[in-house]
Design a protein around this motif. Structure first.
Motif, short mmCIF file in Angstrom:
data_model
loop_
_atom_site.label_atom_id
_atom_site.label_comp_id
_atom_site.label_asym_id
_atom_site.label_seq_id
_atom_site.Cartn_x
_atom_site.Cartn_y
_atom_site.Cartn_z
N UNK A 1 -0.12 17.71 -21.76
CA UNK A 1 0.03 16.38 -21.17
C UNK A 1 1.26 16.32 -20.28
N UNK A 2 2.34 16.91 -20.75
CA UNK A 2 3.56 16.93 -19.94
C UNK A 2 3.36 17.73 -18.66
N UNK A 3 2.61 18.81 -18.75
CA UNK A 3 2.34 19.61 -17.56
C UNK A 3 1.52 18.80 -16.54
N UNK A 4 0.54 18.09 -17.02
CA UNK A 4 -0.30 17.27 -16.13
C UNK A 4 0.55 16.20 -15.45
N UNK A 5 1.44 15.57 -16.22
CA UNK A 5 2.31 14.54 -15.65
C UNK A 5 3.21 15.12 -14.56
N UNK A 6 3.74 16.30 -14.80
CA UNK A 6 4.60 16.94 -13.80
C UNK A 6 3.84 17.23 -12.51
N UNK A 7 2.61 17.75 -12.65
CA UNK A 7 1.79 18.05 -11.48
C UNK A 7 1.50 16.76 -10.70
N UNK A 8 1.13 15.72 -11.41
CA UNK A 8 0.83 14.44 -10.76
C UNK A 8 2.08 13.87 -10.10
N UNK A 9 3.22 14.04 -10.74
CA UNK A 9 4.49 13.56 -10.18
C UNK A 9 4.71 14.14 -8.79
N UNK A 10 4.60 15.45 -8.69
CA UNK A 10 4.88 16.11 -7.42
C UNK A 10 3.80 15.79 -6.37
N UNK A 11 2.57 15.61 -6.82
CA UNK A 11 1.50 15.23 -5.88
C UNK A 11 1.81 13.87 -5.26
N UNK A 12 2.23 12.92 -6.08
CA UNK A 12 2.51 11.57 -5.56
C UNK A 12 3.83 11.53 -4.79
N UNK A 13 4.78 12.41 -5.12
CA UNK A 13 6.01 12.48 -4.32
C UNK A 13 5.69 12.93 -2.91
N UNK A 14 4.84 13.95 -2.79
CA UNK A 14 4.41 14.41 -1.46
C UNK A 14 3.64 13.31 -0.75
N UNK A 15 2.81 12.59 -1.50
CA UNK A 15 2.03 11.50 -0.91
C UNK A 15 2.95 10.42 -0.34
N UNK A 16 4.02 10.09 -1.08
CA UNK A 16 4.98 9.10 -0.59
C UNK A 16 5.59 9.53 0.73
N UNK A 17 6.04 10.76 0.77
CA UNK A 17 6.71 11.26 1.97
C UNK A 17 5.79 11.23 3.18
N UNK A 18 4.57 11.68 3.00
CA UNK A 18 3.62 11.73 4.13
C UNK A 18 3.20 10.32 4.54
N UNK A 19 2.81 9.52 3.55
CA UNK A 19 2.30 8.18 3.86
C UNK A 19 3.39 7.29 4.46
N UNK A 20 4.61 7.38 3.95
CA UNK A 20 5.69 6.56 4.50
C UNK A 20 6.03 6.97 5.92
N UNK A 21 5.91 8.27 6.22
CA UNK A 21 6.15 8.74 7.58
C UNK A 21 5.09 8.19 8.53
N UNK A 22 3.82 8.23 8.11
CA UNK A 22 2.73 7.69 8.94
C UNK A 22 2.86 6.18 9.11
N UNK A 23 3.25 5.51 8.02
CA UNK A 23 3.40 4.05 8.09
C UNK A 23 4.52 3.66 9.03
N UNK A 24 5.61 4.41 9.02
CA UNK A 24 6.74 4.11 9.90
C UNK A 24 6.35 4.26 11.37
N UNK A 25 5.53 5.27 11.65
CA UNK A 25 5.11 5.50 13.04
C UNK A 25 4.21 4.37 13.56
N UNK A 26 3.40 3.78 12.67
CA UNK A 26 2.48 2.71 13.08
C UNK A 26 3.03 1.32 12.79
N UNK A 27 4.23 1.23 12.30
CA UNK A 27 4.80 -0.05 11.92
C UNK A 27 5.05 -0.94 13.13
N UNK A 28 4.59 -2.19 13.07
CA UNK A 28 4.87 -3.12 14.18
C UNK A 28 6.36 -3.31 14.35
#
Length: 555
Positions: free
Chosen positions: A441-468
């Motif tokens: 369970x701890x291993x799964x949580x760690x994997x999900x943690x890093x997946x969502x950290x990468x998601x934050x970085x990519x999505x926030x970058x895209x959002x900033x570029x399209x931000x009004x």
């Protein structure tokens, strides 16, 4: 590290607190937020960015105050352990409660600025100054009742009494002069009073008298804490220990050698031996699992509280704002900072318990790699906890760089901490309460943690570029450009926060099999019989011993 150097704490506080005030004073004057001279101490931490620094420094100072007041309490408890006097015992306990109330008041003053939530700020000031002064009076009473305390002297007791008298005098001057200054300026709003008065203004003399009195009170209380230094030199602290619970040892759950050689601390004095474990706090000794359970409840509730206040005040759009956006503007920023600073302290306690738990488990056959990973994880855990405090004190709208550093420590370093703990889980599969499923369970949580950290970085970058242009992130609503990427980023942040809380909660089944032995204050080895009252020349001085299978170590 500080076990036999307890006197460092009061010396540190008497330097740290004034330095903190002068730092925020310099920033406030430099930014033109206060008049040079003698503003109220709180005025130097009212506006941004000095309010962020003020909150951070005072919250750290509050933690050190808690430690000092606890050391003082245990010092007196140790001194009169042989012949306890009921009145002194009660006064000592009352002193500890008052001291912790004063420390909490310091934290409130740092988190709730007077221009944002005046009532809470004044409550904090009342606790810090008035209750703090009452604490000093209680300690002075105990000083006179325990004149033979090692390190104590007539001059020291007299100095404490004088400080208490002066503190009460200046407290009265502060209240009277402050009231007079406000009455003399009926057309001035409360918000303007702290920073607006300058020489030549009506009521300035009374205002200056009040502010100088406040500074003197603060320094007098620091000076009082410094008087603990000579007495602290004759005592040392045995750091808290995490050991196997007694019922686990009896039932054979602990390793064979641990069940027979469980470290037991005893006090040899007058032919009486008492197990040190019997003096442990009943509240936490057998209930360490309360801490991770508390975290998994406390942190989400803290977020939802500030989210509700922010949405109610129209400061963020309903939905999924960034967690930090729910604590960016006052008054929710004050609540956000207070709750996160408390959470950071509790998280640090959890990480320490986990560190000592693993250390205890492999005490007899330590593996160097596991020991190093355990230490590294503990350091990273403390860094993550400090990051939580930074996020709470430095709002992204005020000091974005420091806020992002705090977020990096809390999320990224926190995720690395989880990874190291997962590694230790697989390396120590037989630790009490652990299981292969729990490690997975701890291993799964760690994997999900890093997946969502990468998601934050990519999505926030895209959002900033399209931000009004000109749009603030906390006001992003559906239908606006880049909202989908922004929503992906914010949801990912909330998921990471909850995943981290769940990871901490996985410590619960393991913590159930361990107990905490609270820190103990004892006489130092240099305290000879001529320094300890009631000991004749032909008697041995008080000695604390630790019994284990190898040796008896005298402190």
């Amino acid at each position: 590290m500080f076990g036999d150097k307890l006197h460092i704490f009061p010396v540190f506080v008497v330097i740290y607190v004034p330095a903190s005030f002068f730092i925020t004073y310099g920033i406030a004057v430099g930014n033109g937020h206060v008049e040079p001279g003698f503003p109220y101490i709180s005025d130097t931490g009212t506006k941004e960015p000095e309010s962020c620094v003020f909150g951070q420094l005072l919250n750290i100072g509050a933690v050190f105050a808690l430690v000092i007041f606890y050391i003082r309490y245990q010092q007196i408890a140790t001194y009169q352990s042989d012949c306890p006097v009921r009145r002194i015992t009660k006064c000592n306990k009352a002193g500890l409660i008052l001291g912790w109330m004063a420390a909490f008041g310091i934290s409130l003053v740092g988190n709730f600025q007077e221009t944002n939530v005046l009532v809470v700020h004044l409550i904090g000031a009342f606790l810090a100054f008035l209750i703090g002064t009452v604490y000093c009076c209680v300690q002075t009473y105990l000083s006179y009742k325990l004149p033979e305390m090692p390190g104590s002297s007539r001059n020291l007791r007299l100095a404490r009494f004088i400080i208490c008298v002066l503190t009460f005098i200046f407290m009265i001057v502060l209240l009277v002069a402050g009231r007079y200054a406000m009455n003399d300026n009926p057309n001035r709003s409360n918000k303007d009073i702290p920073i607006g008065l300058s020489p030549g203004d009506k009521g300035y003399s009374a205002h200056l008298t009040s502010t100088i009195s406040e500074w003197i009170i603060a320094f007098l209380i620091c000076l009082y804490v410094a008087t603990f230094t000579p007495e602290f030199r004759y005592f040392e602290m045995i750091k808290p220990k995490v050991t196997f619970r007694q019922k686990c040892v009896r039932s054979g759950i602990a390793p064979a050698d641990q069940s027979n050689t469980n470290d037991v601390m005893t006090i040899e004095n007058g032919g009486k031996d008492a197990k040190y474990s019997n003096h442990c706090s009943k509240m936490f000794r057998d209930h360490l699992h309360i801490f991770p359970v508390f975290i998994v409840v406390y942190v989400p509730i803290s977020f939802f509280i500030t989210y509700g206040i922010a949405v109610g005040n129209g400061h963020v759009a309903p939905g999924f704002p960034y967690i930090s956006d729910t604590g960016s503007l006052p008054p929710e920023s004050c609540v956000f900072g207070q709750l996160l600073n408390i959470g950071a302290v509790i998280v640090s306690v959890v990480f320490y318990i986990r560190y000592k738990q693993i250390e205890t488990y492999q005490h007899d056959c330590p593996v160097r790699r596991i020991t190093n990973v355990n230490r590294a994880a503990f350091v990273l855990g403390l860094m993550a906890a400090f990051g939580i405090s930074l996020v709470g004190n430095f709002q992204d709208v005020n000091v974005v760089v420091v806020h992002l550093i705090g977020a990096f420590l809390a999320f990224v370093i926190g995720a690395i901490y989880c990874c190291l703990q997962t590694y230790l889980s697989f390396k120590l599969p037989d630790i009490q309460g652990s299981s292969r499923k729990l490690a997975q369970i701890r291993l799964v949580i760690c994997v999900l943690d890093f997946i969502f950290i990468v998601t934050i970085l990519i999505a926030s970058k895209l959002a900033t570029e399209d931000k009004p242009e000109g749009l603030k992130a906390r006001c992003w609503t559906p239908g606006k450009s880049g909202y989908a990427a922004h929503l992906t980023s914010t949801i990912s942040e909330w998921i990471i926060a909850f995943l981290t809380c769940i990871f901490v909660a996985t410590f619960t089944p393991e913590f159930k099999h361990f107990e905490l032995i609270k820190p103990k204050i004892i006489f130092r080895e240099i305290t000879r019989k001529d320094m300890v009252p009631g000991l004749e020349s032909n008697k041995e001085p008080k000695i604390m011993t630790i019994k284990n299978e190898e040796a008896s170590v005298k402190y």
